[in-house]
Design an enzyme around this catalytic site. Sequence first.
Site, PDB file in Angstrom:
ATOM      1  N   GLY A 168     -84.391  -2.992-105.202  1.00 43.51           N
ATOM      2  CA  GLY A 168     -83.546  -2.153-106.460  1.00 43.51           C
ATOM      3  C   GLY A 168     -83.440  -0.752-106.422  1.00 43.51           C
ATOM      4  CB  SER A 186     -81.439  -1.929-101.189  1.00 44.67           C
ATOM      5  OG  SER A 186     -82.121  -1.506-102.371  1.00 44.67           O
ATOM      6  CG  ASN A 206     -84.343 -12.790-107.813  1.00 42.31           C
ATOM      7  OD1 ASN A 206     -84.461 -13.293-108.896  1.00 42.31           O
ATOM      8  ND2 ASN A 206     -85.092 -12.114-107.510  1.00 42.31           N
ATOM      9  CD1 TRP A 207     -78.012 -14.287-109.166  1.00 39.44           C
ATOM     10  CD2 TRP A 207     -77.526 -15.741-110.818  1.00 39.44           C
ATOM     11  NE1 TRP A 207     -77.011 -14.931-108.941  1.00 39.44           N
ATOM     12  CE2 TRP A 207     -76.847 -15.829-109.927  1.00 39.44           C
ATOM     13  CE3 TRP A 207     -77.425 -16.097-112.224  1.00 39.44           C
ATOM     14  CZ2 TRP A 207     -75.715 -16.805-110.051  1.00 39.44           C
ATOM     15  CZ3 TRP A 207     -76.136 -17.230-112.237  1.00 39.44           C
ATOM     16  CH2 TRP A 207     -75.501 -17.473-111.308  1.00 39.44           C
ATOM     17  CE  LYS A 208     -84.415  -8.343-108.584  1.00 34.36           C
ATOM     18  NZ  LYS A 208     -85.004  -7.248-108.343  1.00 34.36           N
ATOM     19  CD  GLU A 211     -88.346  -7.339-109.559  1.00 34.74           C
ATOM     20  OE1 GLU A 211     -87.761  -8.428-110.168  1.00 34.74           O
ATOM     21  OE2 GLU A 211     -87.713  -6.701-109.129  1.00 34.74           O
ATOM     22  CD  GLU A 219     -87.385  -9.843-101.703  1.00 36.38           C
ATOM     23  OE1 GLU A 219     -86.222  -9.905-101.763  1.00 36.38           O
ATOM     24  OE2 GLU A 219     -88.175  -9.921-102.875  1.00 36.38           O
ATOM     25  N   GLY A 254     -80.724  -9.229-104.387  1.00 37.42           N
ATOM     26  CA  GLY A 254     -80.991  -8.904-105.819  1.00 37.42           C
ATOM     27  C   GLY A 254     -79.651  -8.443-106.395  1.00 37.42           C
ATOM     28  N   GLY A 255     -79.498  -7.224-107.000  1.00 37.71           N
ATOM     29  CA  GLY A 255     -78.455  -6.471-107.362  1.00 37.71           C
ATOM     30  C   GLY A 255     -76.973  -6.817-106.984  1.00 37.71           C
ATOM     31  CG  HIS A 258     -89.526 -11.135-106.533  1.00 33.41           C
ATOM     32  ND1 HIS A 258     -89.688  -9.893-107.485  1.00 33.41           N
ATOM     33  CD2 HIS A 258     -88.399 -11.143-105.954  1.00 33.41           C
ATOM     34  CE1 HIS A 258     -88.679  -9.133-106.783  1.00 33.41           C
ATOM     35  NE2 HIS A 258     -87.700  -9.875-106.081  1.00 33.41           N
TER      36      HIS A 258
HETATM   37  C1  PEP Z   1     -85.051  -8.908-105.011  1.00 39.30           C
HETATM   38  O1  PEP Z   1     -85.157  -8.709-106.059  1.00 39.30           O
HETATM   39  O2  PEP Z   1     -85.378  -9.736-104.462  1.00 39.30           O
HETATM   40  C2  PEP Z   1     -84.099  -7.978-104.393  1.00 39.30           C
HETATM   41  C3  PEP Z   1     -84.028  -7.873-103.075  1.00 39.30           C
HETATM   42  O3  PEP Z   1     -83.519  -6.992-105.023  1.00 39.30           O
HETATM   43  P1  PEP Z   1     -82.202  -6.088-104.338  1.00 39.30           P
HETATM   44  O4  PEP Z   1     -81.288  -6.572-103.677  1.00 39.30           O
HETATM   45  O5  PEP Z   1     -81.605  -5.505-105.705  1.00 39.30           O
HETATM   46  O6  PEP Z   1     -83.155  -4.862-103.921  1.00 39.30           O
END
Ligand code: PEP
Length: 253
Positions: free
Chosen positions: A173, A213, A9-11, A97, A167, A234-235, A95
């Site tokens: 994040g 994470s 997920n590049w956001k 966010e 999640e 994500g990251g 999600h």
């Molecule tokens: C996400 O945004 O779906 C996510 C899991 O982010 P991260 O891996 O950065 O925690």
Amino acid sequence: MRRPFVCGNWKMHKTVSEALELVDGLLERLDRFGEVEVGIAPPFTALHAVRTRIGEAPLRVTAQNAHFEAQGAFTGEISMSMLREVGCDYVLLGHSERRQLFGETDEGVARKVGAALDSGLSVILALGETLDQREAGDTLAVVERQLDAGLKGLSAAALERVVVAYEPVWAIGTGRTATPEQAQEVHAALRSGVSKAFGAEAAGGVRIQYGGSVKPGNAADLFAQPDIDGGLIGGASLKVDDFSAVCETAGAR
Ligand code: PEP
């Protein structure tokens, strides 16, 4: 045997040129990923260019959101059929966010799930508890409510095009990951929730990703859990080496 699915997920990261650079790196490494299904979710602006660059290669293109209405006066929104037309395979819905920063509700997410499936897209349905909810002992009740709402009214056939992503909001994040045991407990509860609603066969087939994470150093222990079928990343999905390492780990499970 469920095929693991890892999606990045590049956001709100990556211009078109940056997106293509990352895609090129992944395309070079595809043969290392084994049996894992791999997807990426670039921002809307890069979807067409990314789809074109990927061509027929086995990398799933995922959008990060869309509206449930087919068309109309919804300034700034994108419809499911628009995503289909640019060649998206999946759309990520619910999600945290979107729920926390943009006021998305369980009901709105459910409408989006229905609209996505009707348009021919597959869905990644994200859900998870906040830290306050976990500390209050409400984790399972919260995720089961989100699951029931998100899958409400679907047929067992439609469910085959839904992937659930657990999640925990406190792990997204933050660098703080759920332990494999914490994650497994929730994944098992989600699978049992699917079983209650759709039957044991559907529950045995539904893929449940873990997100929060995930990185190369913790992926193996998470993916070794019996009810964890890959991850939403994500990251770590923004760097080709880190994302590839996570995908390889899932493929080696
Ligand atoms: C996400 O945004 O779906 C996510 C899991 O982010 P991260 O891996 O950065 O925690």
